[in-house]
Design a protein around this motif. Structure first.
Motif, PDB file in Angstrom:
ATOM      1  N   GLU A 213       0.810  -1.219   0.000  1.00  0.00           N
ATOM      2  CA  GLU A 213       0.000   0.000   0.000  1.00  0.00           C
ATOM      3  C   GLU A 213       0.842   1.268   0.000  1.00  0.00           C
ATOM      4  N   ALA A 214       2.027   1.236   0.630  1.00  0.00           N
ATOM      5  CA  ALA A 214       2.843   2.446   0.697  1.00  0.00           C
ATOM      6  C   ALA A 214       4.280   2.084   1.014  1.00  0.00           C
ATOM      7  N   LEU A 215       5.171   3.004   0.643  1.00  0.00           N
ATOM      8  CA  LEU A 215       6.583   2.896   0.982  1.00  0.00           C
ATOM      9  C   LEU A 215       7.039   4.228   1.547  1.00  0.00           C
ATOM     10  N   HIS A 216       7.637   4.194   2.731  1.00  0.00           N
ATOM     11  CA  HIS A 216       8.146   5.394   3.386  1.00  0.00           C
ATOM     12  C   HIS A 216       9.647   5.234   3.602  1.00  0.00           C
ATOM     13  N   ILE A 217      10.383   6.319   3.388  1.00  0.00           N
ATOM     14  CA  ILE A 217      11.829   6.322   3.600  1.00  0.00           C
ATOM     15  C   ILE A 217      12.160   7.410   4.613  1.00  0.00           C
ATOM     16  N   TYR A 218      12.939   7.036   5.635  1.00  0.00           N
ATOM     17  CA  TYR A 218      13.316   7.956   6.705  1.00  0.00           C
ATOM     18  C   TYR A 218      14.843   8.095   6.723  1.00  0.00           C
TER      19      TYR A 218
ATOM     20  N   ALA B 175       7.568  -0.516   4.366  1.00  0.00           N
ATOM     21  CA  ALA B 175       6.465  -0.785   3.450  1.00  0.00           C
ATOM     22  C   ALA B 175       5.297  -1.338   4.251  1.00  0.00           C
ATOM     23  N   THR B 176       4.085  -0.986   3.861  1.00  0.00           N
ATOM     24  CA  THR B 176       2.916  -1.401   4.625  1.00  0.00           C
ATOM     25  C   THR B 176       1.919  -2.139   3.746  1.00  0.00           C
ATOM     26  N   ALA B 177       1.150  -3.017   4.394  1.00  0.00           N
ATOM     27  CA  ALA B 177       0.062  -3.743   3.741  1.00  0.00           C
ATOM     28  C   ALA B 177      -0.975  -4.062   4.811  1.00  0.00           C
ATOM     29  N   SER B 178      -2.241  -3.969   4.461  1.00  0.00           N
ATOM     30  CA  SER B 178      -3.308  -4.235   5.423  1.00  0.00           C
ATOM     31  C   SER B 178      -4.019  -5.546   5.140  1.00  0.00           C
TER      32      SER B 178
END
Length: 235
Positions: A6-11, A71-74
């Motif tokens: 669903e999304a990818l975030h980079i910190y 990365a996220t998934a529900s």
């Protein structure tokens, strides 16, 4: 939509979100996700299940060069697929931005990174991840384009004058191999590396022994050769 990223975030190294890319649904924001991830004590596993979110969310994490990729998934999804995707994202960023991938490189090349993430995952489904195939569809301009051009890496044409059919014909037939590969000498190199680990008792009697082997193979063969297995027949 089920079984998608669903999304990818980079910190960055200070845990500041430098990039968020949404593929599907309405995932947790980068600011909301990070404290939930950091609640788990280090060393954190690569897969964390957040049961208290709405909806419950799977978080896949990877730390590389002081950057954190989440990365996220529900919904249920193959964990190894998502983790491999994260590694492929790192490989692609190193290929296009240079290794190591640092926060300022990503911030200075948002247009290239956005194209990469879009091509690599289409609506949450992992798609093109091979560097040779990505070079044909990702536009690289300015200094980075000159850099890739100087090392003979094909980039997508920036003008509309090129014929798309010709580009498709000249593209690599295999996504992991460049087109029209030529070597001065057609040679194959193979190194067999064997490791033997033995545990001995004080008396000298062997208790356990393990043998491991790897084969390092380098091919310098022009074009796309065919591999044929020949099994001799014994009468």
């Amino acid at each position: 939509m089920n079984s998608v990223i669903e999304a990818l975030h980079i910190y960055d190294e200070h845990k500041r979100a430098i990039l968020s890319h949404t593929y599907a649904s309405r995932p947790l924001s980068a600011a909301h996700l990070l404290p939930l991830y950091l609640e788990h004590t280090a060393p954190r596993p690569n897969l964390i299940y957040l049961s208290n979110t709405n909806p419950p969310t799977l978080v896949f994490g990877l730390e590389h060069a002081d950057l954190l990729y989440l990365a996220t998934a529900s919904s249920d999804i193959e964990p190894l697929l998502v983790l491999e995707f994260l590694h492929r994202v790192v490989d692609a960023l190193e290929e296009f931005l240079g290794a190591p991938v640092l926060a300022h490189k990503i911030e200075a090349s948002y247009d290239v990174v956005a194209q990469l993430l879009t091509e690599m995952c289409d609506a949450g489904i992992v798609s093109t991840t091979e560097p040779n195939a990505l070079r044909d569809v990702v536009e690289v301009e300015g200094f980075l384009g000159k850099l890739l051009g100087s090392i003979n890496l094909p980039t997508k044409p920036l003008t509309g004058s090129s014929n798309p059919s010709l580009i498709a014909q000249n593209g690599p037939s295999l996504p992991w191999r460049r087109a029209n590969v030529r070597h001065t000498s057609n040679e194959l190199y193979a190194d067999v590396v064997e490791t033997l680990s033995v545990t001995l008792a004080p008396s000298g009697r062997p208790i356990a022994a393990f043998a491991n082997g790897t084969i390092a193979f380098t091919s310098k063969v022009s074009g796309v050769p065919d591999i044929v297995c020949f099994i001799p027949a014994f009468g």
